[in-house]
Design a protein around this motif. Structure first.
Motif, PDB file in Angstrom:
ATOM      1  N   PHE A  51       0.885  -1.087  -0.101  1.00  0.00           N
ATOM      2  CA  PHE A  51       0.081  -0.101   0.121  1.00  0.00           C
ATOM      3  C   PHE A  51       0.844   1.204   0.025  1.00  0.00           C
ATOM      4  O   PHE A  51       0.789   2.293  -0.966  1.00  0.00           O
ATOM      5  CB  PHE A  51      -1.066   0.014   1.227  1.00  0.00           C
ATOM      6  N   ARG A  52       1.872   1.359   0.854  1.00  0.00           N
ATOM      7  CA  ARG A  52       2.705   2.524   0.946  1.00  0.00           C
ATOM      8  C   ARG A  52       3.497   2.669  -0.305  1.00  0.00           C
ATOM      9  O   ARG A  52       3.892   3.932  -0.659  1.00  0.00           O
ATOM     10  CB  ARG A  52       3.404   2.540   2.137  1.00  0.00           C
ATOM     11  N   GLN A  53       3.789   1.526  -0.879  1.00  0.00           N
ATOM     12  CA  GLN A  53       4.860   1.613  -2.027  1.00  0.00           C
ATOM     13  C   GLN A  53       3.879   2.334  -3.224  1.00  0.00           C
ATOM     14  O   GLN A  53       4.301   3.169  -3.880  1.00  0.00           O
ATOM     15  CB  GLN A  53       5.247   0.437  -2.632  1.00  0.00           C
ATOM     16  N   ARG A  54       2.403   1.805  -3.280  1.00  0.00           N
ATOM     17  CA  ARG A  54       1.594   2.333  -4.306  1.00  0.00           C
ATOM     18  C   ARG A  54       1.408   3.927  -3.817  1.00  0.00           C
ATOM     19  O   ARG A  54       1.141   4.726  -4.910  1.00  0.00           O
ATOM     20  CB  ARG A  54       0.279   1.549  -4.417  1.00  0.00           C
ATOM     21  N   SER A  55       1.141   4.076  -2.640  1.00  0.00           N
ATOM     22  CA  SER A  55       0.604   5.635  -2.434  1.00  0.00           C
ATOM     23  C   SER A  55       1.855   6.590  -2.610  1.00  0.00           C
ATOM     24  O   SER A  55       1.880   7.572  -2.569  1.00  0.00           O
ATOM     25  CB  SER A  55       0.286   5.444  -0.838  1.00  0.00           C
ATOM     26  N   GLY A  56       3.047   6.119  -2.807  1.00  0.00           N
ATOM     27  CA  GLY A  56       4.295   6.903  -2.991  1.00  0.00           C
ATOM     28  C   GLY A  56       5.151   7.319  -1.611  1.00  0.00           C
ATOM     29  O   GLY A  56       6.095   7.877  -1.965  1.00  0.00           O
ATOM     30  N   TYR A  57       4.723   6.741  -0.499  1.00  0.00           N
ATOM     31  CA  TYR A  57       5.533   6.963   0.751  1.00  0.00           C
ATOM     32  C   TYR A  57       7.053   6.221   0.734  1.00  0.00           C
ATOM     33  O   TYR A  57       7.848   6.665   1.154  1.00  0.00           O
ATOM     34  CB  TYR A  57       4.715   6.426   1.776  1.00  0.00           C
ATOM     35  N   LEU A  58       6.771   4.896  -0.067  1.00  0.00           N
ATOM     36  CA  LEU A  58       8.001   4.216   0.018  1.00  0.00           C
ATOM     37  C   LEU A  58       8.793   4.325  -1.177  1.00  0.00           C
ATOM     38  O   LEU A  58       8.032   3.884  -2.300  1.00  0.00           O
ATOM     39  CB  LEU A  58       7.705   2.714   0.157  1.00  0.00           C
ATOM     40  N   PRO A  59       9.850   4.590  -1.672  1.00  0.00           N
ATOM     41  CA  PRO A  59      10.595   4.586  -2.779  1.00  0.00           C
ATOM     42  C   PRO A  59      11.271   3.546  -2.949  1.00  0.00           C
ATOM     43  O   PRO A  59      12.340   3.437  -3.166  1.00  0.00           O
ATOM     44  CB  PRO A  59      11.803   5.958  -2.487  1.00  0.00           C
ATOM     45  N   ILE A  60      10.240   2.560  -3.370  1.00  0.00           N
ATOM     46  CA  ILE A  60      10.761   1.301  -3.837  1.00  0.00           C
ATOM     47  C   ILE A  60       9.856   0.970  -4.919  1.00  0.00           C
ATOM     48  O   ILE A  60       8.990   1.312  -5.140  1.00  0.00           O
ATOM     49  CB  ILE A  60      10.556   0.241  -2.599  1.00  0.00           C
ATOM     50  N   GLU A  61      10.505  -0.075  -5.724  1.00  0.00           N
ATOM     51  CA  GLU A  61       9.683  -0.938  -6.734  1.00  0.00           C
ATOM     52  C   GLU A  61       9.627  -2.343  -6.152  1.00  0.00           C
ATOM     53  O   GLU A  61      10.781  -3.023  -5.844  1.00  0.00           O
ATOM     54  CB  GLU A  61      10.444  -0.711  -8.020  1.00  0.00           C
ATOM     55  N   ILE A  62       8.421  -2.828  -6.348  1.00  0.00           N
ATOM     56  CA  ILE A  62       8.422  -4.325  -6.035  1.00  0.00           C
ATOM     57  C   ILE A  62       7.873  -5.046  -7.143  1.00  0.00           C
ATOM     58  O   ILE A  62       6.707  -5.354  -7.611  1.00  0.00           O
ATOM     59  CB  ILE A  62       6.980  -4.368  -4.768  1.00  0.00           C
ATOM     60  N   PRO A  63       9.033  -5.841  -7.708  1.00  0.00           N
ATOM     61  CA  PRO A  63       8.542  -6.516  -8.887  1.00  0.00           C
ATOM     62  C   PRO A  63       8.084  -8.114  -8.559  1.00  0.00           C
ATOM     63  O   PRO A  63       7.624  -8.616  -9.478  1.00  0.00           O
ATOM     64  CB  PRO A  63      10.099  -6.850  -9.740  1.00  0.00           C
ATOM     65  N   ARG A  64       8.182  -8.513  -7.611  1.00  0.00           N
ATOM     66  CA  ARG A  64       7.723  -9.703  -6.898  1.00  0.00           C
ATOM     67  C   ARG A  64       7.492 -10.090  -5.563  1.00  0.00           C
ATOM     68  O   ARG A  64       8.088  -9.430  -4.827  1.00  0.00           O
ATOM     69  CB  ARG A  64       8.846 -10.773  -7.413  1.00  0.00           C
ATOM     70  N   VAL A  65       6.412 -10.684  -5.143  1.00  0.00           N
ATOM     71  CA  VAL A  65       6.160 -11.340  -3.744  1.00  0.00           C
ATOM     72  C   VAL A  65       6.344 -12.760  -3.964  1.00  0.00           C
ATOM     73  O   VAL A  65       5.487 -13.374  -4.722  1.00  0.00           O
ATOM     74  CB  VAL A  65       4.639 -10.733  -3.380  1.00  0.00           C
ATOM     75  N   MET A  66       6.964 -13.309  -3.094  1.00  0.00           N
ATOM     76  CA  MET A  66       7.211 -14.808  -3.036  1.00  0.00           C
ATOM     77  C   MET A  66       6.802 -15.263  -1.830  1.00  0.00           C
ATOM     78  O   MET A  66       7.116 -14.438  -0.635  1.00  0.00           O
ATOM     79  CB  MET A  66       8.676 -15.335  -3.271  1.00  0.00           C
ATOM     80  N   ALA A  67       6.137 -16.310  -1.646  1.00  0.00           N
ATOM     81  CA  ALA A  67       5.542 -16.932  -0.446  1.00  0.00           C
ATOM     82  C   ALA A  67       5.647 -18.481  -0.329  1.00  0.00           C
ATOM     83  O   ALA A  67       5.808 -18.988  -1.466  1.00  0.00           O
ATOM     84  CB  ALA A  67       4.130 -16.421   0.078  1.00  0.00           C
ATOM     85  N   ASN A  68       5.626 -19.148   0.786  1.00  0.00           N
ATOM     86  CA  ASN A  68       5.794 -20.469   0.885  1.00  0.00           C
ATOM     87  C   ASN A  68       4.386 -20.978   1.026  1.00  0.00           C
ATOM     88  O   ASN A  68       4.136 -22.051   1.226  1.00  0.00           O
ATOM     89  CB  ASN A  68       6.685 -21.011   2.132  1.00  0.00           C
ATOM     90  N   HIS A  69       3.324 -20.051   1.144  1.00  0.00           N
ATOM     91  CA  HIS A  69       2.103 -20.391   1.344  1.00  0.00           C
ATOM     92  C   HIS A  69       1.223 -19.605   0.210  1.00  0.00           C
ATOM     93  O   HIS A  69       1.742 -18.444  -0.074  1.00  0.00           O
ATOM     94  CB  HIS A  69       1.250 -20.066   2.481  1.00  0.00           C
ATOM     95  N   ALA A  70       0.142 -19.872  -0.372  1.00  0.00           N
ATOM     96  CA  ALA A  70      -0.559 -19.436  -1.494  1.00  0.00           C
ATOM     97  C   ALA A  70      -1.379 -18.258  -0.928  1.00  0.00           C
ATOM     98  O   ALA A  70      -2.286 -17.546  -1.815  1.00  0.00           O
ATOM     99  CB  ALA A  70      -1.346 -20.363  -2.305  1.00  0.00           C
ATOM    100  N   VAL A  71      -1.683 -18.219   0.243  1.00  0.00           N
ATOM    101  CA  VAL A  71      -2.899 -17.176   0.791  1.00  0.00           C
ATOM    102  C   VAL A  71      -2.548 -15.703   0.483  1.00  0.00           C
ATOM    103  O   VAL A  71      -3.486 -15.099   0.511  1.00  0.00           O
ATOM    104  CB  VAL A  71      -3.092 -17.333   2.351  1.00  0.00           C
ATOM    105  N   LEU A  72      -1.408 -15.326   0.005  1.00  0.00           N
ATOM    106  CA  LEU A  72      -1.121 -13.786   0.004  1.00  0.00           C
ATOM    107  C   LEU A  72      -1.233 -13.470  -1.658  1.00  0.00           C
ATOM    108  O   LEU A  72      -0.917 -12.435  -2.085  1.00  0.00           O
ATOM    109  CB  LEU A  72       0.385 -13.531   0.065  1.00  0.00           C
TER     110      LEU A  72
END
Length: 294
Positions: free
Chosen positions: A115-136
């Motif tokens: 959320f904060r990356q999309r809102s511009g608060y965090l100066p980051i790019e997130i090209p991937r979310v990885m998880a060991n469970h599918a719920v996210l």
């Protein structure tokens, strides 16, 4: 030995803002040398913070400058870095840090980062979310971020997950890995590979409670504080250099569910702050502790 890092991408702004960080042995004339290089490049210093560690004899500096030609800035800073034997980074202030998020089932920390990356608060790019469970998966797709799920049910699957992390880091040119309640112990080999570029978050209780259901344990003992600690990932489990900590007062009227909700709020807030400072080049390592220029 000099360790010098420069950003290579072209900056369109005719007078761009740059962040310079410097770490070296503490000797006279460091600030004079670096600021002189900035002036020689036609730059203007807009912010400067420094710290001398009496414990390690090291000197730390972060400055923000504006300059018309980044190539001139690099050319002037290079001989300073060599002369001081310094580790120096020169990076565009507006550049967003490429960040990989690792998660498991808990959504609060992952959601706050997205959320904060999309809102511009965090100066980051997130090209991937990885998880060991599918719920996210649904959460990542809501933010239009690619999601990758690899189950970890044993040593072979864990090794495969970590190998895939290495591949994604290379493919996506990842500069920061965030363990956003990733509930797996990272292997010593991967910890070494991610040294200085991986941040973890965990709850902080006084006293500490380990194992299953820590909030239930805390409730049973009548804790008065819940909180969170963000730290760099090292081979010492949950004992890496601390970046940020926050606490919140609670009392006997709070239920286990309320304690958990308040604790998760602190986890999200603390992790997001640590990521923001890292992306803004405000965190420098001094042995096993951090120097944070706020």
């Amino acid at each position: 030995m000099t360790d010098l890092k420069f950003a290579t991408e072209k900056i369109e702004n005719p007078r761009a803002h740059w962040v310079i960080t410097l770490v070296c042995d503490d000797t006279p004339g460091i600030v004079h040398a670096l600021t002189g290089a900035v002036v020689a490049a036609g730059g203007n210093i807009e912010e400067l913070q420094q710290f001398s560690s009496t414990d390690t004899g090291r000197f730390f500096l972060r400055t923000e400058v504006s300059v018309a030609d980044g190539a001139d800035l690099q050319a002037e800073v290079l001989p300073v870095a060599k002369r001081l034997g310094a580790k120096i980074t020169v990076d565009p202030a507006e550049r967003k840090l490429r960040t990989l998020i690792l998660g498991s089932k808990a959504a609060h920390a992952v959601n706050d980062l997205l959320f904060r990356q999309r809102s511009g608060y965090l100066p980051i790019e997130i090209p991937r979310v990885m998880a060991n469970h599918a719920v996210l998966g649904d959460l990542a797709r809501f933010y239009d971020v690619p999601f990758e799920h690899l189950p970890v049910t044993g040593p072979e699957e864990k090794a495969a997950f970590e190998q895939r992390v290495r591949e994604v880091i290379a493919e996506e040119q990842i500069e920061l890995v965030v363990l956003a309640r990733y509930m797996q112990i990272v292997s010593p080999e991967l910890c070494e590979e991610l040294a200085g570029m991986a941040i973890n978050i965990h709850h902080s209780f006084l006293p500490g409670f380990k194992g299953a259901n820590p909030y239930r344990q805390a409730h049973a003992r009548g804790v008065k504080l819940v909180g969170a600690t963000a730290h760099f990932v090292t081979t010492d489990l949950d004992e890496g250099p601390i970046i940020e900590q926050n606490v919140r007062r609670v009392d006997h009227t709070n239920t286990v569910k309320q304690l958990q909700a308040m604790g998760q709020d602190e986890e999200s807030r603390t992790l997001t702050q640590a990521v923001k400072w890292f992306a803004e080049h405000r965190i420098l390592l001094d042995g096993h502790r951090t120097i944070v220029f706020r």
